[in-house]
Design an enzyme around this catalytic site. Structure first.
Site, PDB file in Angstrom:
ATOM      1  CE1 TYR A 297      -4.457   1.204   0.652  1.00 50.13           C
ATOM      2  CE2 TYR A 297      -3.146   3.042   1.463  1.00 50.13           C
ATOM      3  CZ  TYR A 297      -4.351   2.527   1.033  1.00 50.13           C
ATOM      4  OH  TYR A 297      -5.463   3.338   0.979  1.00 50.13           O
ATOM      5  CE1 TYR A 341      -5.527   6.006  -1.360  1.00 49.04           C
ATOM      6  CE2 TYR A 341      -7.164   7.726  -1.737  1.00 49.04           C
ATOM      7  CZ  TYR A 341      -6.454   6.911  -0.872  1.00 49.04           C
ATOM      8  OH  TYR A 341      -6.663   7.008   0.482  1.00 49.04           O
TER       9      TYR A 341
END
Length: 388
Positions: A297, A341
C-alpha cells in the site's frame, strides 16, 4: 507480543473474479454506478452471475451500501454482508471476511468492492473539513489545532523521524516513486501510463509537507474495483486459475490511532503492519524469501519503506537501498502512485493477475504474492498463491 498460533483459514477460499471501471479524475457518473459496473465486470470475469452471489463486503466511508449495490446488480438474497473500518486499512480485510464467511458456510460466493469519486467528489487528501463528535475524533483534537490537517501532514511527522534516525535525506523516498511510475508507464490502465519519472523529477517536485514532495503522495481517483471470492473447491471449476487465500490477517498496534500515533516509543516503524506480518508468516509457513511479488500500500512513499522492514525483507533503515536495487518486484501495476488510488483494491486485482500470468508487467513464474492495505491505521494483509 501476540502469542497467537497459526490460524485455520489458509487454503479455504480463493479469488476467482476481478473487475474494474476505468480510472479517471472525473468519472461523470455516480459512485453507485461505478460500484455496480465493477461488480458486474468481476462476476463476468469469474464466469458467475448475480444469482450466484450471497455475500457482499465493503469498507466504511462508502456511499454505496451492500444492499443497494446488490439491488443495482440484480443480486437477490444475501446471507452475509459486512463493512470493515479504517479506510484503506480495510482493503485486504474485505477478502479476509469473505474467506471467513465461506469457510464457515455462511456464504458461498462473496463480492468485495470499493467505488468512489475521490477526485471529482469528496477528496480525502483535502483533509478534515468537518467531523461528527466521536471518541476517535478526540485524538485528532491534539493535532488539528496545530495545523496537522491532512493525511500528508500526519505522515510527514513519522517520515521526518525516519530520515533523522537513519541519517537519510528525502531522496530515499524517491526510489519508491520512480519504481511505481516505471511500472505504471507500461500499464495501459494506469493514469500515468506512458509517463515514467526519474529521481531528478522526484527531487524537483514541490513540497507538500516536508519531507514529503508531491511525487511522494498518491493520486486521487474516480473509479471502482470488485473482487469475487468463493471456496477453493468451487474455484477449481471456474474459468481462471484460482488465487488461493493462503493467509489473511488484520492488525492494530499498541497506542494505535488513525494516522496520528505520535505517542509511541518509536515513530520509525508500523507496529500495526508488524502484527499482520507475523500472522501472515505464521499461517502461510512462508518467509520473505518465498514471496515473488509484493503489492504494498503506497498512499505515501515512506510507509512503503517501513512495510518492507516490518515484513523482514530488509533490515531497519535499509529499505530505500532495497528498492533502489530492485530487491523484489514491487507494485507491478504502478501502485496508487501510478495506476489509481482505489484504497488498495486495485492492488489485490494486480496480485490476482500476477498469479494468473496475465499481468502487463508479468513476473515470470510468480506463485506467491504479498498484498497489504493502508498503513498508519489499523490494517490488513494477504498472501495469495497459485493452486497447487
Amino acid at each position: 507480543m501476540s502469542a497467537r498460533a497459526r490460524d485455520a483459514l489458509g487454503g479455504r477460499a480463493a479469488i476467482v473474479g476481478i473487475g474494474a471501471t476505468e480510472f479517471s479524475k472525473d468519472s461523470g457518473r455516480s459512485e453507485l454506478r461505478l460500484a455496480a459496473e465493477a461488480v458486474r465486470a468481476a462476476l463476468d470475469d469469474a464466469g458467475l452471475t448475480a444469482a450466484d452471489v450471497d455475500g457482499m463486503v465493503t469498507f466504511t466511508m462508502d456511499t454505496s451500501p451492500e444492499i443497494t449495490v446488490a439491488q443495482a446488480c440484480g443480486i437477490g438474497e444475501l446471507s452475509f454482508f459486512s463493512r470493515v473500518h479504517y479506510g484503506g486499512g480495510a482493503a485486504c480485510a474485505t477478502v479476509q471476511q469473505a474467506a471467513l464467511a465461506i469457510a464457515a458456510g455462511v456464504a458461498e460466493v462473496v463480492v468485495c468492492y470499493r467505488a468512489f469519486n475521490e477526485r471529482s467528489g469528496r477528496r480525502f487528501g483535502s483533509g478534515v473539513q468537518h467531523r461528527e463528535p466521536s471518541v476517535e475524533g478526540v485524538a485528532l483534537g491534539w493535532s488539528l489545532p496545530f495545523g496537522l490537517l491532512t493525511p500528508a501532514s500526519w505522515v510527514a511527522m513519522a517520515a521526518q523521524r525516519y530520515l533523522h534516525t537513519y541519517g537519510l535525506g528525502p531522496e530515499a523516498f524517491g526510489h519508491v516513486a520512480v519504481t511505481d511510475r516505471a511500472y505504471a508507464a507500461t500499464n495501459p490502465a494506469a493514469w500515468f501510463h506512458g509517463r515514467p519519472i526519474t529521481l531528478a523529477d522526484h527531487a524537483a517536485s514541490r513540497w507538500v509537507v516536508e519531507p514529503l514532495r508531491l511525487l511522494d503522495c498518491c493520486q486521487e481517483t474516480d473509479g471502482g474495483q470488485a473482487i469475487v471470492v468463493t471456496s477453493l473447491a468451487r474455484a477449481r471449476a471456474l474459468p481462471h486459475r484460482p488465487a488461493v487465500v493462503t493467509a489473511a490477517a488484520q492488525g492494530a498496534g499498541r497506542a494505535q490511532e488513525q494516522m496520528t500515533s505520535f505517542y509511541r516509543d518509536d515513530l520509525t516503524g508500523l507496529p500495526e503492519m508488524n502484527v499482520v506480518a507475523r500472522q501472515l508468516w505464521r499461517t502461510s509457513g512462508l518467509t520473505p524469501q518465498d514471496i515473488d511479488v509484493a503489492i504494498l500500500y503506497d498512499h505515501f512513499t515512506p510507509f512503503v519503506l517501513m512495510q518492507l522492514e516490518e515484513f523482514g525483507f530488509c533490515a531497519r533503515g535499509e529499505a530505500a537501498d532495497f528498492v533502489r536495487r530492485a530487491g523484489l518486484p514491487l507494485n507491478t501495476h504502478g501502485g496508487q502512485l501510478g495506476e489509481a488510488y482505489l484504497h488498495g483494491m486495485n492492488g489485490i486485482a494486480e496480485a490476482v493477475r500476477q498469479l494468473r500470468g496475465t499481468a502487463v508487467n508479468q513476473v515470470p513464474e510468480a506463485e506467491r504474492v504479498l498484498v497489504t492495505a493502508g498503513t498508519g491505521v489499523p490494517t490488513s494483509g494477504l498472501v495469495l498463491a497459485v493452486d497447487e
